[in-house]
Design an enzyme around this catalytic site. Structure first.
Site, PDB file in Angstrom:
ATOM      1  N   ASP A  13       0.854  -1.199   0.000  1.00 17.13           N
ATOM      2  CA  ASP A  13       0.000   0.000   0.000  1.00 17.13           C
ATOM      3  C   ASP A  13       0.892   1.251   0.000  1.00 17.13           C
ATOM      4  O   ASP A  13       0.897   1.999   0.963  1.00 17.13           O
ATOM      5  CB  ASP A  13      -0.954  -0.011   1.210  1.00 17.13           C
ATOM      6  CG  ASP A  13      -0.233  -0.082   2.552  1.00 17.13           C
ATOM      7  OD1 ASP A  13       0.914  -0.569   2.600  1.00 17.13           O
ATOM      8  OD2 ASP A  13      -0.820   0.385   3.564  1.00 17.13           O
ATOM      9  N   ASP A  17       7.529   3.577   3.127  1.00 14.38           N
ATOM     10  CA  ASP A  17       8.390   2.416   3.382  1.00 14.38           C
ATOM     11  C   ASP A  17       8.044   1.263   2.455  1.00 14.38           C
ATOM     12  O   ASP A  17       8.908   0.446   2.113  1.00 14.38           O
ATOM     13  CB  ASP A  17       8.352   1.990   4.857  1.00 14.38           C
ATOM     14  CG  ASP A  17       6.961   1.705   5.356  1.00 14.38           C
ATOM     15  OD1 ASP A  17       5.992   2.298   4.842  1.00 14.38           O
ATOM     16  OD2 ASP A  17       6.823   0.877   6.273  1.00 14.38           O
ATOM     17  N   ASP A  18       6.797   1.203   1.977  1.00 11.21           N
ATOM     18  CA  ASP A  18       6.442   0.217   0.945  1.00 11.21           C
ATOM     19  C   ASP A  18       7.279   0.450  -0.307  1.00 11.21           C
ATOM     20  O   ASP A  18       7.721  -0.499  -0.970  1.00 11.21           O
ATOM     21  CB  ASP A  18       4.965   0.338   0.538  1.00 11.21           C
ATOM     22  CG  ASP A  18       4.006   0.148   1.687  1.00 11.21           C
ATOM     23  OD1 ASP A  18       3.912   1.061   2.526  1.00 11.21           O
ATOM     24  OD2 ASP A  18       3.374  -0.916   1.744  1.00 11.21           O
ATOM     25  N   ASN A 160       1.754   0.798  17.339  1.00 10.80           N
ATOM     26  CA  ASN A 160       1.950   2.179  16.889  1.00 10.80           C
ATOM     27  C   ASN A 160       0.620   2.902  16.704  1.00 10.80           C
ATOM     28  O   ASN A 160       0.471   4.044  17.093  1.00 10.80           O
ATOM     29  CB  ASN A 160       2.845   2.272  15.635  1.00 10.80           C
ATOM     30  CG  ASN A 160       2.341   1.455  14.456  1.00 10.80           C
ATOM     31  OD1 ASN A 160       1.291   0.814  14.527  1.00 10.80           O
ATOM     32  ND2 ASN A 160       3.093   1.464  13.370  1.00 10.80           N
ATOM     33  N   GLU A 166      -0.659  -2.652  15.902  1.00  8.85           N
ATOM     34  CA  GLU A 166       0.123  -2.107  14.778  1.00  8.85           C
ATOM     35  C   GLU A 166      -0.839  -1.739  13.646  1.00  8.85           C
ATOM     36  O   GLU A 166      -1.876  -2.395  13.457  1.00  8.85           O
ATOM     37  CB  GLU A 166       1.147  -3.176  14.350  1.00  8.85           C
ATOM     38  CG  GLU A 166       2.048  -2.785  13.195  1.00  8.85           C
ATOM     39  CD  GLU A 166       1.408  -2.982  11.848  1.00  8.85           C
ATOM     40  OE1 GLU A 166       1.775  -2.289  10.896  1.00  8.85           O
ATOM     41  OE2 GLU A 166       0.509  -3.848  11.744  1.00  8.85           O
ATOM     42  N   ASN A 168      -1.089  -2.082  10.212  1.00  5.43           N
ATOM     43  CA  ASN A 168      -1.589  -3.016   9.184  1.00  5.43           C
ATOM     44  C   ASN A 168      -2.592  -4.012   9.765  1.00  5.43           C
ATOM     45  O   ASN A 168      -3.603  -4.333   9.137  1.00  5.43           O
ATOM     46  CB  ASN A 168      -0.429  -3.800   8.545  1.00  5.43           C
ATOM     47  CG  ASN A 168       0.443  -2.932   7.659  1.00  5.43           C
ATOM     48  OD1 ASN A 168       0.020  -1.874   7.206  1.00  5.43           O
ATOM     49  ND2 ASN A 168       1.677  -3.372   7.435  1.00  5.43           N
ATOM     50  N   HIS A 241       9.817   0.225   8.057  1.00 10.09           N
ATOM     51  CA  HIS A 241       9.271  -1.104   8.362  1.00 10.09           C
ATOM     52  C   HIS A 241       9.346  -2.116   7.205  1.00 10.09           C
ATOM     53  O   HIS A 241       9.865  -3.220   7.358  1.00 10.09           O
ATOM     54  CB  HIS A 241       7.786  -0.970   8.743  1.00 10.09           C
ATOM     55  CG  HIS A 241       7.492   0.039   9.787  1.00 10.09           C
ATOM     56  ND1 HIS A 241       7.699  -0.187  11.122  1.00 10.09           N
ATOM     57  CD2 HIS A 241       6.994   1.302   9.706  1.00 10.09           C
ATOM     58  CE1 HIS A 241       7.327   0.873  11.825  1.00 10.09           C
ATOM     59  NE2 HIS A 241       6.903   1.795  10.992  1.00 10.09           N
ATOM     60  N   ASP A 242       8.728  -1.750   6.079  1.00  3.95           N
ATOM     61  CA  ASP A 242       8.389  -2.771   5.086  1.00  3.95           C
ATOM     62  C   ASP A 242       9.571  -3.489   4.428  1.00  3.95           C
ATOM     63  O   ASP A 242       9.484  -4.699   4.166  1.00  3.95           O
ATOM     64  CB  ASP A 242       7.462  -2.171   4.019  1.00  3.95           C
ATOM     65  CG  ASP A 242       6.096  -1.814   4.601  1.00  3.95           C
ATOM     66  OD1 ASP A 242       5.780  -2.291   5.708  1.00  3.95           O
ATOM     67  OD2 ASP A 242       5.350  -1.068   3.947  1.00  3.95           O
TER      68      ASP A 242
HETATM   69  C1  BDR Z   1       3.099  -0.324   8.664  1.00  4.39           C
HETATM   70  O1  BDR Z   1       2.068   0.645   8.542  1.00  4.39           O
HETATM   71  C2  BDR Z   1       2.243   1.402   7.390  1.00  4.39           C
HETATM   72  O2  BDR Z   1       1.994   2.741   7.648  1.00  4.39           O
HETATM   73  C3  BDR Z   1       3.641   1.135   6.898  1.00  4.39           C
HETATM   74  O3  BDR Z   1       3.701   1.198   5.481  1.00  4.39           O
HETATM   75  C4  BDR Z   1       3.947  -0.239   7.410  1.00  4.39           C
HETATM   76  O4  BDR Z   1       3.546  -1.231   6.494  1.00  4.39           O
HETATM   77  C5  BDR Z   1       3.844  -0.064   9.960  1.00  4.39           C
HETATM   78  O5  BDR Z   1       2.968  -0.145  11.041  1.00  4.39           O
HETATM   79 CA    CA Z   2       2.920  -0.694   4.208  1.00  7.27          CA
END
Ligand code: BDR
Ligand code: CA
Length: 311
Positions: A13, A17-18, A160, A166, A168, A241-242
């Site tokens: 998405d 970071d994707d 987060n 989290e 996702n 992250h990704d």
């Molecule tokens: C995840 O949430 C998204 O905002 C980032 O792309 C990552 O996949 C981190 O919690």
């Molecule tokens: Ca992501």
């Protein structure tokens, strides 16, 4: 140097970071990128799909790109705060988008897994798990056909989006419960791990020194990402992250894991979307594991080397 390639499908998405995850997959010779699928998460499906198609155009990715679920299975979507209105912060991609594959992402996932050798495709979801859950329900044979699932999502310690959840997983917790509930090998690359992959000023300087088009865009993206993290989370260096999930597929020795059953909280009021990892009595037969420790230095070397190979 010859490598045995690992075939992956990246479900994403984009998302700042994707985008780095896609660049790592496209730039590392040990990855064959079989397909890219998009899911609503950081931003609307329309926006993240446009971002994915433009990134694929920029990077010369020839794998099919298909768009998938425009919303979670049950819940109302809530976009991420750190990726901005476009999903890519303040960065504008001018590359032409690659054509959109006419299939729904769920069908592209199924076709990719069933058309290839059993046990050869690794699914790498780095967004909400809506597409993957729908694919399982539509074609359960993919469960025993994939090699493994390596996903970015969840956390066994702190969250987060909430204290314990989290983004996702919280965005589509029912989908996550489906994915964690099936008897296929799942590695949860969650926040416990990804908060070790910080884009420090030193890392940004090393990426800037690469000076390819891709690296310059990453510097802009991570600058935008760092500003959002400073504003929303009061953190100086943001966690990227990704790409950690892609890095684990490329080189599993980068990440230490622990086996544990993982349950997704679906009814808690304060704990909705929490991924509960049960570390009691480790069972060697358990098909799920969580990522614990990252070799941070080698991780960034991998990312920087991939950026240097890209246009
Ligand atoms: C995840 O949430 C998204 O905002 C980032 O792309 C990552 O996949 C981190 O919690
Ligand atoms: Ca992501």
């Amino acid at each position: 140097m010859s490598h045995v390639k690992r075939t992956i499908l990246l479900d994403c998405d984009p998302g700042l970071d994707d985008a780095v995850a896609l660049m790592l997959a496209a730039g590392d010779p040990r990855i064959e990128l079989a397909a890219v699928t998009t899911v609503a998460g950081n931003q609307t499906l329309e926006k993240v799909t446009d971002n994915a198609r433009r990134l694929a155009g920029l990077l010369g990715v020839s794998a099919p790109v298909a768009s998938g679920c425009a919303r979670p299975l049950v819940r109302t979507p809530a976009w991420s705060t750190v990726h901005g209105d476009s999903g890519l912060g303040g960065v504008t991609l001018t590359a032409d988008p690659v054509p959109l594959d006419p299939r729904h992402a769920v069908d592209l996932i199924i076709d990719t897994v069933l058309d290839r050798e059993p046990g050869s495709v690794t699914l790498v979801p780095v967004g909400p798990l809506s597409n993957i859950a729908m694919a399982i329900r539509k074609e359960p044979r993919i469960i025993e056909r994939v090699r493994e699932v390596v996903l970015m999502g969840g956390a066994y310690h702190a969250g987060n989006r909430t204290a314990v959840a989290e983004f996702n997983v919280l965005t589509d917790p029912e989908a996550a419960a489906i994915v964690f509930g099936e008897p296929w090998p799942v590695t949860m690359v969650g926040l416990d791990l990804t908060w070790q992959a910080l884009a420090t000023p030193d890392v940004l300087a090393r990426i800037a020194a690469v000076d390819t088009a891709a690296a310059r865009i990453v510097v802009d993206m991570l600058g935008s990402y760092a500003a959002a993290y400073r504003a929303h989370r009061f953190l100086d260096a943001p966690p990227v992250h990704d790409p950690c999930a892609v890095a684990y597929v490329i080189d599993p020795t980068l990440i230490t894991t622990r086996r544990a059953p993982i349950a997704v909280e679906l009814t808690g009021t304060a704990t909705l979307g929490m991924t509960v990892a049960d570390f009691r009595d480790p069972d060697p037969q358990c098909s799920t594991q969580v990522a614990v420790d990252l070799d941070v230095g080698r991780f960034w070397e991998l990312v920087i080397a991939a950026l240097a190979r890209l246009p």
